[in-house]
Structure formats: C-alpha cells, structure tokens
Design a protein around this motif. Sequence first.
Motif, PDB file in Angstrom:
ATOM      1  N   ARG A  48       0.961  -1.390   0.157  1.00 39.56           N
ATOM      2  CA  ARG A  48       0.046   0.417  -0.032  1.00 39.56           C
ATOM      3  C   ARG A  48       0.799   1.134   0.145  1.00 39.56           C
ATOM      4  O   ARG A  48       1.741   0.949  -0.054  1.00 39.56           O
ATOM      5  CB  ARG A  48      -0.669  -0.175   1.053  1.00 39.56           C
ATOM      6  N   GLU A  49       0.031   2.488  -0.011  1.00 37.46           N
ATOM      7  CA  GLU A  49       0.759   4.035  -0.256  1.00 37.46           C
ATOM      8  C   GLU A  49       1.653   3.816   1.145  1.00 37.46           C
ATOM      9  O   GLU A  49       3.174   4.319   0.680  1.00 37.46           O
ATOM     10  CB  GLU A  49      -0.336   4.637   0.001  1.00 37.46           C
ATOM     11  N   ASP A  50       1.245   3.386   2.711  1.00 32.81           N
ATOM     12  CA  ASP A  50       1.980   3.726   3.235  1.00 32.81           C
ATOM     13  C   ASP A  50       3.412   2.807   3.170  1.00 32.81           C
ATOM     14  O   ASP A  50       4.502   2.841   4.146  1.00 32.81           O
ATOM     15  CB  ASP A  50       1.721   3.772   5.224  1.00 32.81           C
ATOM     16  N   ALA A  99      -1.853   4.544  -5.775  1.00 30.93           N
ATOM     17  CA  ALA A  99      -1.555   3.494  -7.218  1.00 30.93           C
ATOM     18  C   ALA A  99      -1.225   2.029  -5.848  1.00 30.93           C
ATOM     19  O   ALA A  99       0.756   2.375  -5.348  1.00 30.93           O
ATOM     20  CB  ALA A  99      -1.275   3.328  -8.497  1.00 30.93           C
ATOM     21  N   PRO A 100      -1.595   1.291  -5.629  1.00 30.89           N
ATOM     22  CA  PRO A 100      -0.719  -0.193  -4.807  1.00 30.89           C
ATOM     23  C   PRO A 100       0.557  -0.385  -5.955  1.00 30.89           C
ATOM     24  O   PRO A 100       0.322  -0.249  -6.227  1.00 30.89           O
ATOM     25  CB  PRO A 100      -1.521  -1.281  -4.754  1.00 30.89           C
ATOM     26  N   VAL A 101       1.463  -1.174  -5.329  1.00 31.20           N
ATOM     27  CA  VAL A 101       3.043  -1.270  -5.696  1.00 31.20           C
ATOM     28  C   VAL A 101       2.941  -2.933  -5.856  1.00 31.20           C
ATOM     29  O   VAL A 101       2.465  -3.799  -5.015  1.00 31.20           O
ATOM     30  CB  VAL A 101       4.423  -0.833  -5.659  1.00 31.20           C
ATOM     31  N   LEU A 301       2.588  -8.892   4.229  1.00 29.80           N
ATOM     32  CA  LEU A 301       3.062  -8.249   4.377  1.00 29.80           C
ATOM     33  C   LEU A 301       3.405  -7.289   4.525  1.00 29.80           C
ATOM     34  O   LEU A 301       3.981  -5.972   5.278  1.00 29.80           O
ATOM     35  CB  LEU A 301       4.114  -8.719   2.830  1.00 29.80           C
ATOM     36  N   ASP A 302       2.356  -6.254   4.504  1.00 36.61           N
ATOM     37  CA  ASP A 302       1.525  -5.198   4.554  1.00 36.61           C
ATOM     38  C   ASP A 302       1.765  -5.020   5.943  1.00 36.61           C
ATOM     39  O   ASP A 302       2.180  -4.144   6.630  1.00 36.61           O
ATOM     40  CB  ASP A 302       0.232  -4.997   4.182  1.00 36.61           C
ATOM     41  N   GLY A 380      -6.789  -1.587  -0.841  1.00 32.01           N
ATOM     42  CA  GLY A 380      -6.409  -1.240   0.884  1.00 32.01           C
ATOM     43  C   GLY A 380      -6.837   0.357   1.713  1.00 32.01           C
ATOM     44  O   GLY A 380      -6.604   1.229   1.831  1.00 32.01           O
ATOM     45  N   CYS A 381      -8.525   0.418   0.980  1.00 30.24           N
ATOM     46  CA  CYS A 381      -9.462   0.768   1.397  1.00 30.24           C
ATOM     47  C   CYS A 381     -10.293   0.048   2.695  1.00 30.24           C
ATOM     48  O   CYS A 381     -10.293  -1.266   2.823  1.00 30.24           O
ATOM     49  CB  CYS A 381     -10.273   1.638   0.679  1.00 30.24           C
TER      50      CYS A 381
END
Length: 537
Positions: A48-50, A99-101, A301-302, A380-381
């Motif tokens: 996710r972004e963070d 945008a997820p990676v 993993l996030d 991721g919401c």
Amino acid sequence: MDPVIVVGAGPVGLALSLALAAQGVPSILLDEDPGKEETRPARTVVLREDTAALVERLGCKALRHEGARWSGWRSMRRKQLVRELSLGEDSPEGDPLPAPVHLPQHVLTRGLRDAVAAQELVRVAPYSRIDTLEQDPAGVTVHTREPNATWWRGSYLVGCDGARSTVRKLLDIRFPGRTAVERHAVAALRTELPWPGQAVLHRLPPWRTGGAEVTARPLPDGVWRLDWLLPPRGELVTPDALITRVRDTLAGWCGETPPYELLDTGVYTLHHRLALRWRADRAFLAGDAAHLLGALGTQGLDEGLRDAENLAWKLAQAWHHGAADVLLDSYQAERRAAVASRLRAADQSLPILRGGGGLRTLVPGSARGHDSLLTDGHLGCGPLGAPPSYSHSPLAPPRAEAHTAVGTPPGAPVTDVRVTAPDGTTVRLRERLGRGQLLVVLVAPGTGVWDRRHWMTAGVMPRLAAAVDALPMKGELLVTESYPGAPAHTVLLIRPDGHLVASFGGVRPRDLLAAADTVRGGSGHASVRSDQTAGIN
C-alpha cells in the motif's frame, strides 16, 4: 548497550534492521538460510501507499521498476463491468486513490538485502538457526546451532522468522486461528491483456473453468499474476488443468487465446492466525511469526512492515534512553489490535462473499456491495485494507480543550503534505519519518514564499522552537502552507511512525510537552528540561 537481535532475514526482518539503523541502533540479523530465496514470479507482494513509502525510505530501490504501480482497477461480474477506477496520478482530483505497488517478493527481498549490505549498523550472520533463548533483566542470549554454532547477546530480540517461528515456540506463545481460509491456483505469465496496467477482479466469469473468481494483477516487464479462487476443499489442480484455466481465461478476456509465456505456477493456501502475545519481556514477534492473513485481498506483508515501523522507534527510544514498559507494551496493544480488527473484518465478510446462492443473490445492490468489499481489500481501503489508526493506544494523550480537530483523527496516519525542513528545503512529510524523533508541524499559510531564515525569528516561531527544544523526546520543527481541515497556526504533533498524536490551536508549550511525554510512555526516563521551559508558557 548490546545490539538488537533480529531473527529471520525475510522482508520484515530486513526492514526492521534497516529501520533500527536509521535511528542509530545496531542489530544482528540472524539469517537461517541466505540461499533459500527462490526466483518465483508467482509469489508476489502488494504494498500500500504507506508501506511502499516505508520501503523506499529504508533505501530499497526495488520499487523503481517501471510498471510496478497499478494505473487502474477494474471489477466485473459475469459479462458486466461493475466498476472502473483510475489510480495514482490519474485519480480524480479531490479524491485521490493511491496506486498499490506489485512486484515479485524475491525482487523486494533482494532490494532490501542490497540496502542492508550498505548499512554499517546491521551485521548479518548467515546460516544461523537459533535453538536456545534465554532472558534476564539486562538482555537476551540465544544460541545458534551448526554450522555456525555460537552464543549471541542482545539488548532485545525480535522474531521475524515466519509462520513456523522458532522464536514463538521457544517463548511458548500460542498461535490459534483458522486453517485453509482460502485456496488459490496461481500463474505468472507474460502476455498482453486488454487493460494494460490495470488490476482486474472478475467474479463469476462466464467460461467453464473460471470458477467463482479470477484476478489479474500487472507486474513489471509485461508480466501478469492470475489467481483463481478454488473451493475450500478438494479439486486437485493438475498442470494440465491449470493450463486449461490459463487458456480459457485469456480467451474469455481477449476473444481468443493470445500468445503467452508461462513463467511460474502454484497453489496457495491462506490461513488466519494471531499469536496470543507479541511481547515476552525483552523478546517480540513481528510479521508472519505474529499473524497470518491474506483472504479477500488483504496483505500480510503490509501488516508485517507496519509491525517493523511501529516497533523500531520504540526499541530505538528504549535503546538510547531507556523506556517505561508502557511504551514497549504499546507495540502489542496497537499492532495486535489492528491486525485482529483486520482478521475480524475478513472473517465477517467471508460468509457473505463466499457463501453463494440464497436470498443474497436476489437483493438489489448486493453485487455492488460485494464488489466494494473486495475492492477495499485489494486497494487498501476500508476495514479490510486501510492503514490502521491507534486512537485507543496507551500512548494517546487524553483529549483536552487545547486540542483542535483537523482532517486527520488522533491516532491515524497523517496526510503526506509538503513541508519546509530545518535546512530550508521543501520535502514531503513522509521523508522526515523513521528518524526516532517527534515531528512538530506548524500550519502557516504564506511562509512558502519566504526564506525560512527570515520567518524563523518572526511571529510564533521563536516560542514554538523553544517548546520543541524542551520536549522530553527529540523533536523536529517543520512548517507547512496547509494541512487538510487545519486552520492557520494549528500545531500538529506526530509520532516517528507518522501517526498523529494531537493537534493544537496555536502554540501551547505545556500541552505539547504533556502530549509528547505520553507518547514516550510517561515514564520520566528523560527528565523534562525545566530551565528551557521556564518563561515560554
């Protein structure tokens, strides 16, 4: 003081050692088998972004691959398009969707290993599998067996050694949960699909081998990962059956089967488990050693990387200055509660999304509601995927009249606004995280047009700078033109991991100091410099 012992050199252990090093804490990274990392294109990670920002901040260059970020999201049901969203820079203005990676896990691991190799404060001990763990009031001692049999001494220890964690077993911590929550057949292949760069979720696809759900997620270099949801039990997936699924799915999306190169296949079984304790005196658990999840698009993993970021600054505070138990206990209180909430949301959604049939299929709007739940998990919401908030943390100060509401609730991750750093440069707020210090951000419209050296001695700045110098933890003073929901002269206090502690209407040194003291556990380990606070209230 002795270094921190990190057991396990997967992505979470590597990230934790790098995060500790960024805050001046040495570590010994016990790597059981440095040669076991397989090149598996079908074993991928979504960040996710963070968490992507954390990995980049730690010096990992793997995320720079072109095509690693999705450009959009498309969901379909049978033959109908249900939703199409633009992500990242193409998101609608005012409602950005990060945008997820997406990249193979071995690529991420190698990028983190390269960063570790350049870090002097991390000592990697290869072929080191522990078999003994002993604790005393001053530290932790572990023994590693052959071929490198030796004793290691550390101030603290963190088990990042996976689902079968030896550390967890040596600490006698139970790991209850559910087995085989979901099963997926997976294939990684190089081909062209009609939606370049977009991730695709297709429920009830109209071809015979589609099953209940198929996802296609782009990877760098023209590669795609395809996942087919399998029944919970049975259905042995043979190579021939998987090839048939690949051909039927590509033909269903493209009209006919396009040329493709099959790179990797597998069958993945997802489990949901949560360790009962994440701390035992000076030993901690993180990543898969502490939790397993992954159904409905959630990303284990996030959560493991969030464990590392949360624990690193607390261990750094303890290593450099000593710490009250409330600070170290807060790791379990915050992270275990966040993962438990994620697992609870997934367990509540699974019967709805996977139950099939019945009245649910006849309820108007139910398909769109199901799509929203799945989209949340993948992008991721919502409760399935959004970054956690620690509003009920033991490190959260009580609400006071001095606190003013802004667009970020206390305990939630802050918005990544542009700020002016102490050297006068303009940077993103996230770039100042992970340094073991509190961030104090003043919202001051108009300051962007002036050189920092001119306004550092004007208005409220001298008083605020003195208040920051007097904090019981090291702090850095930043200034921003604006912050969502914050009026001019709002002061934000932010933890080293980017979660908002409190926001104040103006400069309030005593309230700022009290909130900062709560963040470090209110222990009194670092005395408040009363000589500096005198006369500034």
